[in-house]
Design a protein around this motif. Sequence first.
Motif, PDB file in Angstrom:
ATOM      1  N   GLN A  45       0.623  -1.068  -0.159  1.00 19.71           N
ATOM      2  CA  GLN A  45      -0.356   0.012  -0.304  1.00 19.71           C
ATOM      3  C   GLN A  45       0.961   1.052   0.073  1.00 19.71           C
ATOM      4  O   GLN A  45       2.020   1.404   0.326  1.00 19.71           O
ATOM      5  N   LEU A  46       0.407   2.714  -0.922  1.00 18.96           N
ATOM      6  CA  LEU A  46       0.572   3.560  -0.602  1.00 18.96           C
ATOM      7  C   LEU A  46       0.325   4.166   0.927  1.00 18.96           C
ATOM      8  O   LEU A  46      -0.899   4.127   0.956  1.00 18.96           O
ATOM      9  N   MET A  47       1.308   4.643   1.898  1.00 24.23           N
ATOM     10  CA  MET A  47      -0.138   4.983   2.747  1.00 24.23           C
ATOM     11  C   MET A  47       0.857   5.996   3.363  1.00 24.23           C
ATOM     12  O   MET A  47       1.720   5.468   4.526  1.00 24.23           O
ATOM     13  N   TYR A  48       0.702   7.408   3.187  1.00 26.74           N
ATOM     14  CA  TYR A  48       1.285   8.124   3.978  1.00 26.74           C
ATOM     15  C   TYR A  48       0.958   8.905   5.000  1.00 26.74           C
ATOM     16  O   TYR A  48      -0.865   9.125   5.074  1.00 26.74           O
ATOM     17  N   GLY A  49       0.663   9.075   6.374  1.00 26.78           N
ATOM     18  CA  GLY A  49       0.063   9.318   7.823  1.00 26.78           C
ATOM     19  C   GLY A  49      -0.743   8.499   7.916  1.00 26.78           C
ATOM     20  O   GLY A  49      -1.351   8.987   8.447  1.00 26.78           O
ATOM     21  N   ALA A  93      -4.829  -3.175   3.264  1.00 27.33           N
ATOM     22  CA  ALA A  93      -4.166  -4.375   2.914  1.00 27.33           C
ATOM     23  C   ALA A  93      -5.330  -5.563   2.627  1.00 27.33           C
ATOM     24  O   ALA A  93      -5.538  -6.040   2.430  1.00 27.33           O
ATOM     25  N   THR A  94      -6.669  -5.103   3.608  1.00 23.91           N
ATOM     26  CA  THR A  94      -7.474  -6.311   4.195  1.00 23.91           C
ATOM     27  C   THR A  94      -8.698  -6.242   3.297  1.00 23.91           C
ATOM     28  O   THR A  94      -9.352  -6.967   2.214  1.00 23.91           O
ATOM     29  N   THR A  95      -8.342  -4.940   2.515  1.00 26.71           N
ATOM     30  CA  THR A  95      -9.452  -3.868   1.345  1.00 26.71           C
ATOM     31  C   THR A  95      -9.185  -4.429  -0.022  1.00 26.71           C
ATOM     32  O   THR A  95     -10.081  -3.504  -0.826  1.00 26.71           O
ATOM     33  N   GLY A  96      -7.701  -4.484  -0.202  1.00 25.32           N
ATOM     34  CA  GLY A  96      -7.908  -4.242  -1.561  1.00 25.32           C
ATOM     35  C   GLY A  96      -7.480  -2.580  -2.728  1.00 25.32           C
ATOM     36  O   GLY A  96      -7.647  -2.395  -3.145  1.00 25.32           O
ATOM     37  N   THR A  97      -7.591  -2.052  -1.383  1.00 25.21           N
ATOM     38  CA  THR A  97      -7.533   0.012  -1.772  1.00 25.21           C
ATOM     39  C   THR A  97      -5.651  -0.137  -1.521  1.00 25.21           C
ATOM     40  O   THR A  97      -4.893  -0.417  -0.269  1.00 25.21           O
ATOM     41  N   VAL A  98      -5.358   0.865  -2.544  1.00 19.97           N
ATOM     42  CA  VAL A  98      -4.030   1.968  -1.893  1.00 19.97           C
ATOM     43  C   VAL A  98      -4.671   3.403  -1.919  1.00 19.97           C
ATOM     44  O   VAL A  98      -5.537   4.089  -2.565  1.00 19.97           O
ATOM     45  N   ARG A  99      -3.873   3.452  -1.162  1.00 22.22           N
ATOM     46  CA  ARG A  99      -3.781   5.028  -0.349  1.00 22.22           C
ATOM     47  C   ARG A  99      -3.307   6.194  -0.318  1.00 22.22           C
ATOM     48  O   ARG A  99      -2.042   4.984  -0.177  1.00 22.22           O
ATOM     49  N   GLY A 100      -2.890   6.591  -0.600  1.00 15.67           N
ATOM     50  CA  GLY A 100      -1.922   7.717  -0.074  1.00 15.67           C
ATOM     51  C   GLY A 100      -2.672   9.128   0.279  1.00 15.67           C
ATOM     52  O   GLY A 100      -3.345   9.588   0.705  1.00 15.67           O
ATOM     53  N   SER A 101      -2.047   9.990   1.457  1.00 14.61           N
ATOM     54  CA  SER A 101      -2.368  11.425   1.783  1.00 14.61           C
ATOM     55  C   SER A 101      -0.944  12.234   1.699  1.00 14.61           C
ATOM     56  O   SER A 101       0.467  11.698   2.046  1.00 14.61           O
ATOM     57  N   ALA A 102      -1.305  13.318   1.398  1.00 13.81           N
ATOM     58  CA  ALA A 102      -0.276  14.604   1.907  1.00 13.81           C
ATOM     59  C   ALA A 102      -0.876  15.634   1.923  1.00 13.81           C
ATOM     60  O   ALA A 102      -1.752  16.266   2.456  1.00 13.81           O
ATOM     61  N   THR A 107      -8.382   4.041  -4.570  1.00 10.96           N
ATOM     62  CA  THR A 107      -8.547   3.926  -5.268  1.00 10.96           C
ATOM     63  C   THR A 107      -8.498   2.463  -5.373  1.00 10.96           C
ATOM     64  O   THR A 107      -8.414   1.282  -4.560  1.00 10.96           O
ATOM     65  N   ASP A 108      -9.212   2.077  -5.327  1.00 13.71           N
ATOM     66  CA  ASP A 108     -10.379   0.484  -5.633  1.00 13.71           C
ATOM     67  C   ASP A 108      -9.719  -0.317  -6.851  1.00 13.71           C
ATOM     68  O   ASP A 108     -10.095  -1.434  -6.838  1.00 13.71           O
ATOM     69  N   SER A 114       2.301   0.537 -11.354  1.00 13.34           N
ATOM     70  CA  SER A 114       3.746   0.145 -11.659  1.00 13.34           C
ATOM     71  C   SER A 114       3.671  -0.318 -10.194  1.00 13.34           C
ATOM     72  O   SER A 114       4.137  -2.139 -10.875  1.00 13.34           O
ATOM     73  N   ARG A 115       3.172  -0.404  -9.189  1.00 14.38           N
ATOM     74  CA  ARG A 115       3.664  -1.316  -8.374  1.00 14.38           C
ATOM     75  C   ARG A 115       2.272  -2.490  -7.486  1.00 14.38           C
ATOM     76  O   ARG A 115       2.588  -3.501  -7.052  1.00 14.38           O
ATOM     77  N   HIS A 116       1.126  -1.936  -7.825  1.00 12.31           N
ATOM     78  CA  HIS A 116      -0.055  -2.976  -7.436  1.00 12.31           C
ATOM     79  C   HIS A 116      -0.843  -3.800  -9.280  1.00 12.31           C
ATOM     80  O   HIS A 116      -1.919  -4.011  -8.771  1.00 12.31           O
ATOM     81  N   GLY A 117      -0.434  -3.438  -9.817  1.00  8.99           N
ATOM     82  CA  GLY A 117      -0.640  -3.472 -11.648  1.00  8.99           C
ATOM     83  C   GLY A 117      -1.878  -3.365 -11.917  1.00  8.99           C
ATOM     84  O   GLY A 117      -2.436  -4.027 -12.599  1.00  8.99           O
ATOM     85  N   LEU A 118      -2.128  -1.716 -11.179  1.00  4.83           N
ATOM     86  CA  LEU A 118      -3.706  -1.324 -11.918  1.00  4.83           C
ATOM     87  C   LEU A 118      -4.024  -0.724 -13.026  1.00  4.83           C
ATOM     88  O   LEU A 118      -3.153  -0.354 -13.581  1.00  4.83           O
ATOM     89  N   GLU A 119      -5.057  -0.944 -13.823  1.00  6.01           N
ATOM     90  CA  GLU A 119      -5.131   0.036 -15.144  1.00  6.01           C
ATOM     91  C   GLU A 119      -5.568   1.488 -14.890  1.00  6.01           C
ATOM     92  O   GLU A 119      -6.669   1.091 -14.243  1.00  6.01           O
ATOM     93  N   VAL A 120      -5.018   1.519 -15.421  1.00 12.16           N
ATOM     94  CA  VAL A 120      -4.545   3.491 -15.347  1.00 12.16           C
ATOM     95  C   VAL A 120      -3.792   3.958 -16.793  1.00 12.16           C
ATOM     96  O   VAL A 120      -2.530   3.638 -17.189  1.00 12.16           O
TER      97      VAL A 120
END
Length: 159
Positions: free
Chosen positions: A3-7, A17-26, A90-91, A51-57
């Motif tokens: 996960q990208l989890m800042y803060g 980690a259990t929901t499969g989401t990727v999060r970031g904060s600034a 993002t999910d 690149s890290r999670h293979g999500l289509e963006v």
Amino acid sequence: MEQLMYGMTGQERRKAATTGTVRGSAAYDMGSEEISLARRFVGEFLDAARSRHGLEVSARAVEIAQLVVSELATNVCKYAPGPCLLDLETDGSTLDIVMWDSGPVLPAASPADPARIGQHGLELVLMVCQSFAVHREPVGKRIRVRIALQDDPPGRTTW
């Protein structure tokens, strides 16, 4: 899934980690020079999701996300200078962008006026987002928008 989890707190990390989401904060002291930092943060977040999670963006989704954050951050600079929090989540199919600022005034799109110069930012945001919501907070407000990460999201009719 990494996960990208800042803060984020430990509990928030475990939930992500259990929901499969990727999060970031600034967090920013939103001066005009920090608008570009917020745009870069969004780009780096979506690049890492790819690149890290293979999500289509799609490249278009990155541009739209950066435009939306730029417009929201510009409004913070104009109408609520001071601290600003930016949360991304993002999910894999959509990106939620949440921006908090300390300003009490809720944003409103200006009436249509083709002769008006400027003040079209919120109109642009409303055109490119799947959803838009504003909530008053005990201090300030929180704006939440959702955009699709692919150019042709499921459930969208194309002609």
